[in-house]
Design an enzyme around this catalytic site. Sequence first.
Site, PDB file in Angstrom:
ATOM      1  N   HIS A   1       5.277   6.170   2.608  1.00 16.86           N
ATOM      2  CA  HIS A   1       4.311   5.064   2.578  1.00 16.86           C
ATOM      3  C   HIS A   1       4.912   3.703   2.947  1.00 16.86           C
ATOM      4  CE1 HIS A   1       1.492   7.902   1.314  1.00 16.86           C
ATOM      5  NE2 HIS A   1       1.492   7.719   0.005  1.00 16.86           N
TER       6      HIS A   1
ATOM      7  N   HIS B   1      -5.377   4.268   1.156  1.00 15.75           N
ATOM      8  CA  HIS B   1      -5.040   5.220   0.091  1.00 15.75           C
ATOM      9  C   HIS B   1      -6.007   5.100  -1.089  1.00 15.75           C
ATOM     10  CE1 HIS B   1      -2.519   7.694  -2.547  1.00 15.75           C
ATOM     11  NE2 HIS B   1      -1.716   7.934  -1.527  1.00 15.75           N
TER      12      HIS B   1
ATOM     13  N   GLU C   1      -6.909  10.585   3.060  1.00 10.63           N
ATOM     14  CA  GLU C   1      -6.106   9.636   3.821  1.00 10.63           C
ATOM     15  C   GLU C   1      -6.081  10.076   5.285  1.00 10.63           C
ATOM     16  OE1 GLU C   1      -2.206   9.359   1.813  1.00 10.63           O
ATOM     17  OE2 GLU C   1      -3.222  10.432   0.194  1.00 10.63           O
TER      18      GLU C   1
END
Length: 369
Positions: free
Chosen positions: A124, A197, A334
């Site tokens: 991420h 997210h 996502e």
Amino acid sequence: MQTLLLIMLLVQVPAPLKPGIEKTPFGQMPDGRPVDLFTLRNASGMEVQITNYGAYIVAIRTPDRTGKLEAVTLGVPTFADYLKGTPSFGPVIGRYGNRIANASFTLDGKTYTLAANNGTNHIHGGPGGFDKKHWSVSVIDGEEPTLKLQYTSPDGEEGYPGNLSVEVSYTLQRDNALRIGYRATTDKPTVLNLTNHAYFNLSGMKRDVLNTELQINADRYLPTTPKQIPTGELRPVAGTPFDFRRPTPIGNRINDTTDVQIKYGYGYDHCWVFADNDKSLKLGAVAYEPTSGRVLEMYTTEPGVQLYTGNHLNGKFTGKEGIAYGRRFGFCLETQHFPDSPNQPNFPTTVLRPGQTFQSTTVYKFSAR
């Protein structure tokens, strides 16, 4: 006639809701820069709240089958709570959503080292990813209000090459759809995989998501190693717990540990592969919550979607409703390119070069039945 006029005056007709954007203070960055909360509303009464810290979706509120407006995304009460950190309750993720193996990749013969913030892997965008950044804002008011957020990631930030200019737009449409548009350019070759997210809970925060019926329009998914790095195989979902081609309650097979992939993800934490990779906007998934009647349709131009079912939520975080978010209290869809694509030459490329423009669109459309 007079009686009829009197009756008409006594009957209170609800005033039509005015669509638009409302800005309110939300907090301050540690360096004093102001952080604001932007509330987008449409004429149907749907609300979306976004902050310019991390480009977070702070809240989405939609009606159930009776018309009751309730929150359908997880979030914490205050800006201070966001600043402390969350399990990514709705931010923009970048530069690279999902995992990169061994926190490194090679591009044009040069190896780049990233932060190892997921065991030996990078996830991420690193500990200082886009979810920790202060974004500049422009507002487009009107029937379909739009919030545009911009951030320039400097060359070398979190180990990534190139000065990267990113714009994310959130548009609340008349039809109760939230359209997210991503756009980016770079001055050096780099890799990029942007996503949002958000965790969804279509019950209005009344229960976990195991009874939510989910359909994913994909016939393959990416199996992973025990460290949740894709093996490179595009495995058929048929005959596995990963087959959501027909509406199926999320909880039906989530604990089927006879499939080792369920063990690796502690449930679902995998990427599904769409058949078409032509960058057209396609219906990728549909979720239905039977008690509230809420429906979520997800459309995307991306080649895949990561389903994560809140397997690591443990009650540590309490939402705005005063409810502790326990295990599997939310699910994420996502939309993205595949995990570890920079190290997997057979996956669709995530390389962005100077002169190119990255563009992507995802739509989350809400209704009730």
